[in-house]
Each structure stands twice: as structure tokens, then as C-alpha cells.
Write a protein that holds these residues in place. Structure first.
Motif, PDB file in Angstrom:
ATOM      1  N   TYR A 118      -5.779  -1.412  -6.744  1.00 20.36           N
ATOM      2  CA  TYR A 118      -5.681  -1.437  -8.205  1.00 20.36           C
ATOM      3  C   TYR A 118      -6.760  -2.360  -8.795  1.00 20.36           C
ATOM      4  O   TYR A 118      -7.368  -2.052  -9.822  1.00 20.36           O
ATOM      5  CB  TYR A 118      -4.285  -1.901  -8.651  1.00 20.36           C
ATOM      6  CG  TYR A 118      -3.284  -0.779  -8.826  1.00 20.36           C
ATOM      7  CD1 TYR A 118      -2.724  -0.123  -7.733  1.00 20.36           C
ATOM      8  CD2 TYR A 118      -2.891  -0.370 -10.095  1.00 20.36           C
ATOM      9  CE1 TYR A 118      -1.803   0.900  -7.899  1.00 20.36           C
ATOM     10  CE2 TYR A 118      -1.968   0.660 -10.276  1.00 20.36           C
ATOM     11  CZ  TYR A 118      -1.428   1.292  -9.175  1.00 20.36           C
ATOM     12  OH  TYR A 118      -0.520   2.305  -9.352  1.00 20.36           O
ATOM     13  N   ALA A 119      -6.985  -3.497  -8.134  1.00 22.23           N
ATOM     14  CA  ALA A 119      -7.988  -4.447  -8.632  1.00 22.23           C
ATOM     15  C   ALA A 119      -9.404  -3.896  -8.477  1.00 22.23           C
ATOM     16  O   ALA A 119     -10.252  -4.080  -9.356  1.00 22.23           O
ATOM     17  CB  ALA A 119      -7.847  -5.778  -7.900  1.00 22.23           C
ATOM     18  N   LEU A 120      -9.640  -3.199  -7.380  1.00 23.72           N
ATOM     19  CA  LEU A 120     -10.961  -2.593  -7.153  1.00 23.72           C
ATOM     20  C   LEU A 120     -11.258  -1.555  -8.242  1.00 23.72           C
ATOM     21  O   LEU A 120     -12.360  -1.502  -8.795  1.00 23.72           O
ATOM     22  CB  LEU A 120     -10.970  -1.927  -5.769  1.00 23.72           C
ATOM     23  CG  LEU A 120     -12.288  -1.394  -5.242  1.00 23.72           C
ATOM     24  CD1 LEU A 120     -13.269  -2.539  -4.986  1.00 23.72           C
ATOM     25  CD2 LEU A 120     -12.069  -0.609  -3.942  1.00 23.72           C
ATOM     26  N   ALA A 121     -10.248  -0.745  -8.540  1.00 20.54           N
ATOM     27  CA  ALA A 121     -10.413   0.277  -9.586  1.00 20.54           C
ATOM     28  C   ALA A 121     -10.647  -0.379 -10.948  1.00 20.54           C
ATOM     29  O   ALA A 121     -11.457   0.106 -11.750  1.00 20.54           O
ATOM     30  CB  ALA A 121      -9.175   1.171  -9.632  1.00 20.54           C
ATOM     31  N   THR A 122      -9.970  -1.500 -11.198  1.00 23.14           N
ATOM     32  CA  THR A 122     -10.148  -2.217 -12.467  1.00 23.14           C
ATOM     33  C   THR A 122     -11.555  -2.814 -12.538  1.00 23.14           C
ATOM     34  O   THR A 122     -12.239  -2.723 -13.569  1.00 23.14           O
ATOM     35  CB  THR A 122      -9.089  -3.335 -12.602  1.00 23.14           C
ATOM     36  OG1 THR A 122      -7.807  -2.759 -12.388  1.00 23.14           O
ATOM     37  CG2 THR A 122      -9.132  -3.992 -13.965  1.00 23.14           C
ATOM     38  N   ALA A 123     -11.995  -3.417 -11.424  1.00 32.89           N
ATOM     39  CA  ALA A 123     -13.349  -3.997 -11.379  1.00 32.89           C
ATOM     40  C   ALA A 123     -14.390  -2.914 -11.635  1.00 32.89           C
ATOM     41  O   ALA A 123     -15.372  -3.127 -12.364  1.00 32.89           O
ATOM     42  CB  ALA A 123     -13.582  -4.650 -10.019  1.00 32.89           C
ATOM     43  N   ASP A 124     -14.164  -1.754 -11.049  1.00 35.85           N
ATOM     44  CA  ASP A 124     -15.086  -0.623 -11.239  1.00 35.85           C
ATOM     45  C   ASP A 124     -15.222  -0.267 -12.724  1.00 35.85           C
ATOM     46  O   ASP A 124     -16.331  -0.036 -13.216  1.00 35.85           O
ATOM     47  CB  ASP A 124     -14.545   0.572 -10.435  1.00 35.85           C
ATOM     48  CG  ASP A 124     -15.360   1.827 -10.647  1.00 35.85           C
ATOM     49  OD1 ASP A 124     -16.516   1.862 -10.202  1.00 35.85           O
ATOM     50  OD2 ASP A 124     -14.833   2.773 -11.269  1.00 35.85           O
ATOM     51  N   GLN A 125     -14.090  -0.271 -13.429  1.00 38.10           N
ATOM     52  CA  GLN A 125     -14.138   0.055 -14.873  1.00 38.10           C
ATOM     53  C   GLN A 125     -14.953  -0.995 -15.641  1.00 38.10           C
ATOM     54  O   GLN A 125     -15.763  -0.658 -16.497  1.00 38.10           O
ATOM     55  CB  GLN A 125     -12.737   0.092 -15.493  1.00 38.10           C
ATOM     56  CG  GLN A 125     -11.687   0.825 -14.695  1.00 38.10           C
ATOM     57  CD  GLN A 125     -11.838   2.320 -14.766  1.00 38.10           C
ATOM     58  OE1 GLN A 125     -11.977   2.868 -15.843  1.00 38.10           O
ATOM     59  NE2 GLN A 125     -11.833   2.971 -13.633  1.00 38.10           N
ATOM     60  N   PHE A 126     -14.710  -2.264 -15.305  1.00 38.91           N
ATOM     61  CA  PHE A 126     -15.450  -3.334 -15.982  1.00 38.91           C
ATOM     62  C   PHE A 126     -16.959  -3.164 -15.775  1.00 38.91           C
ATOM     63  O   PHE A 126     -17.745  -3.270 -16.705  1.00 38.91           O
ATOM     64  CB  PHE A 126     -15.038  -4.710 -15.438  1.00 38.91           C
ATOM     65  CG  PHE A 126     -13.857  -5.328 -16.125  1.00 38.91           C
ATOM     66  CD1 PHE A 126     -13.909  -5.646 -17.474  1.00 38.91           C
ATOM     67  CD2 PHE A 126     -12.696  -5.615 -15.424  1.00 38.91           C
ATOM     68  CE1 PHE A 126     -12.829  -6.235 -18.114  1.00 38.91           C
ATOM     69  CE2 PHE A 126     -11.615  -6.188 -16.051  1.00 38.91           C
ATOM     70  CZ  PHE A 126     -11.678  -6.506 -17.398  1.00 38.91           C
TER      71      PHE A 126
END
Ligand code: ACO
Length: 337
Positions: free
Chosen positions: A121-129
């Protein structure tokens, strides 16, 4: 400023405590055996922290290595995402504490509480940022201290106690210099109807007062993790198998195109069933559960660090991350190395 098409993991690192606790060591305090644990889970040993070190200290060590490997200065990090179910203190979250310990001042710092799928979930969030320009370099840290919260009282809770270990892993996510390499796609899922199948119920905001002296361990298991093991096992196999298929399909590949799967490490048998259903060969799946047990949100960055160090992934490889855990929450990410 043009925005990158893809994000990429620019650096990684891991940190585990020195203390090795074997299955035989555990058998001295828990009613279990090396034979049972190895046969049912594949775990041989796990690491436990010295009680003075929490998930922030371990996470900081892993983070420092990841930042250095990325060729960055700590001041280049503009967001921290910490994933943990075992934060040092109740609030504020580990990201704030890590922020201070690393001596950096990113604009953004927050925690993701998604247990075993937290890192995904954090990796996907970082990707969006990174792709939307919200942040350029995102430090994603998974760090867990389970050993201070497990039930070591005979047979009670032994199904869960033998599974968990302590550890940390970190990555720095930043812009990919090209369109081919980096995160290709991800799929995330949640099913809250099964939240009580794997949980720690206390302390609870529903209790008044929140901390009740009569509920304190060791007499009452209220503060220890509980799990309907077989139910979770079945859903983990189904969830990871189908989400890997879906993420690969969505990106226009076949499962047979995958060079390496980095699966969550909850039980070696879960990963063997997933590999069987997907017709993956042993060399296509990386496991390290035998040495660390389940380190929840730390598992994937720790496994990534070890798999890369062992030279098991090369530039251009198609790598698939997958995880399943409490919530239930699960997901997969497809990554061009
Ligand atoms: N040592 C010895 N015996 C044990 C132990 C132990 N540690 N634990 C359970 N047993 C006994 C049980 O009491 C039971 O005895 P009985 O037959 O006399 O009643 C027997 O072993 C079988 O128990 P099961 O629970 O049916 O064993 P199972 O093969 O299902 O293995 C396990 C249990 C390892 C927990 C498995 O169910 C599992 O891995 N589940 C999924 C874990 C998972 O994926 N978690 C998600 C991630 S964690 C997170 O998100 C926080």
C-alpha cells in the motif's frame, strides 16, 4: 517541470536484530516443537530485538542504507511513509519519530497501518506522489517489533506466536529515468468483513476506560494477536494467487513472463500453494521465512534487499510483489527491474 511516467526503487536496505531465536528456544516457553513449526510453516528461526530498540531504531538503520544506496543525501527525501503495526508509541506515528531520528525534514510524513500488505500500500502511495509531482523522493519504511507483544503462555496463542519475528526494511522511491523500468502496475484489495479473523483487540477505543487493569496480560489474552489460522490461510492462497494473475494480466503479460515473485512471508506453505497454482518454478520465487518468520510490513523490503544482494534479479527482469494480511488487505505490484 515534466512529470515522470514511472516511479522506481532507487535504493534499499534492511536491518534485523542480532538475537536469533530458534524453534527449540521457543519450545522452552511455548508448548510447541521444532518439528511442528517447520512442517506447518517452514520457519526455523526468527530475530527478536533487544527491548531497548523499537521499530523506529531498526527502521532508521534500514532507511540510512536505502538513502545511501540511492545516492541521495537525507535532505533529498521529501516524504516518509512508515508501515508498521508495532509503532514505538501509540501516537504520533513512526514516520514522525523517524523524521526526527534521521535528522531530516521532509514536508510529508505519515504512517500506513495495513499489517502484512502495508509495504505494498505504501509503495503504491509513493508511486502516486512521484508520478503526480507531490514528492520526488519518498522513503518507504516497513519496520516491526512483534516479540514484545506475543503470547508466551504455554499453548495459548502459540499458533500466532511461533510465526512472528522482528525486522525492518526500507526503500527510496523516486522518478524512473526512462519509461520502461520501474513500477508498471499494482492492484490493491480489502475485505473488512474479515477484520476479526486476525487482529489484536486491545487496547480499544470502544472500552471505557481504554486501559482496564483486569484485562492486563498475562492472565487475559486481550492484548495479544488472535487468528483463525485455517480461514486466513485459505484466503491468503486464493487472494495472492488471483491478485498476481490480475496484475500481470492488466499489464499485458503472462504469469510465465515473471522472472521473480517476492511474496509476503507468512507461511512457506502458503507460498508453495500459490506457486503451484501459478505453475511457478522454485527459482522464480524468493523466500526467506525460514530465517525471519513473518515480519509483516518489513517482509517485502527485507526480502527485496536480500534477493537483490544474492544477485537473483537482473536489470530488465519482471518482478512481482504480492502480500496478504490482516484486514483482510492484499495486493500485488508488477515491477520492471
Ligand atoms: N505448536 C504445536 N501445535 C500447534 C501450534 C504450535 N505452534 N499451533 C497450533 N497447534 C496445534 C493446534 O492446537 C491443533 O491441535 P489439535 O489438532 O489437537 O486441535 C493443530 O496444531 C492444528 O492446528 P491448525 O491451526 O489447524 O494448524 P494449521 O496447519 O492451520 O497451521 C497456522 C496453523 C500455521 C497458523 C496456519 O493456519 C497459517 O499459517 N495461517 C495463515 C497465517 C497468515 O497468512 N497470516 C496472515 C499474515 S499475518 C498479518 O497480517 C498480521
Amino acid at each position: 517541470m515534466s512529470l515522470p511516467k514511472r516511479s522506481r526503487v532507487l535504493g534499499w536496505g534492511a536491518s534485523v536484530p542480532d538475537l536469533i531465536v530458534t524453534n527449540d528456544d521457543l519450545s522452552e516457553v511455548v508448548e510447541t516443537s521444532d518439528a511442528w513449526i517447520q512442517k506447518r510453516t517452514g520457519i526455523k528461526e526468527r530475530r527478536y530485538v533487544d527491548h531497548a530498540d523499537g521499530s523506529v531504531v531498526m527502521g532508521a538503520k534500514a532507511a540510512a542504507d536505502a538513502i545511501e544506496m540511492a545516492g541521495l543525501e537525507p535532505s533529498d527525501v521529501d516524504a516518509i511513509i512508515c508501515c508498521t503495526l508495532s509503532p514505538d508509541i501509540d501516537f504520533p506515528g513512526n514516520a514522525s519519530l523517524l523524521h526526527d531520528r534521521l535528522g531530516i525534514s521532509p514536508r510529508i510524513a505519515f504512517d500506513v497501518r495495513n499489517q502484512c500488505s502495508g509495504f505494498l500500500y505504501a509503495l503504491a502511495t509513493a508511486d502516486q506522489f512521484v508520478r503526480t509531482g507531490g514528492a520526488r523522493h519518498v522513503l518507504v519504511v516497513g519496520s516491526e517489533v512483534h516479540s514484545t507483544g506475543l503470547d508466551f503462555n504455554g499453548a495459548r496463542g502459540r499458533d500466532v506466536t511461533v510465526l512472528f519475528g522482528d525486522g525492518a526494511g526500507a526503500t527510496v522511491v523516486g522518478p524512473s529515468p526512462d519509461d520502461e523500468h520501474g513500477l508498471l502496475s499494482f492492484k490493491l484489495h480489502a475485505e473488512g468483513a474479515y477484520a476479526d479473523k486476525l487482529a489484536v483487540f486491545g487496547p480499544s477505543g470502544r472500552d471505557k476506560p481504554r486501559i482496564k487493569p483486569e484485562r492486563m496480560p498475562p492472565e487475559d489474552p486481550y492484548f495479544y494477536p488472535t487468528m483463525e489460522g485455517r480461514f486466513v490461510f485459505k484466503h491468503a492462497v486464493e487472494g495472492m494467487t488471483s491478485v498476481i494473475r490480475a496484475v500481470v494480466d492488466e499489464a499485458g503479460f503472462q504469469v510465465s513472463d515473471i522472472d521473480m515473485v517476492l511474496p509476503h512471508q507468512a507461511n512457506l506453505r502458503i507460498n508453495q500453494f500459490v506457486a503451484l497454482q501459478l505453475e511457478l518454478e522454485e527459482r522464480q520465487v524468493s523466500n526467506n521465512i525460514e530465517r525471519y518468520g513473518n515480519t509483516t510490513a518489513a517482509t517485502l523490503p527485507l526480502l527485496l534487499t536480500e534477493t537483490a544482494a544474492a544477485g537473483r534479479v537482473s536489470r530488465g527482469d519482471l518482478v512481482c510483489f504480492a502480500a496478504f494480511g490482516a484486514g483482510f488487505t492484499w495486493g500485488a505490484a508488477l515491477y520492471r527491474w
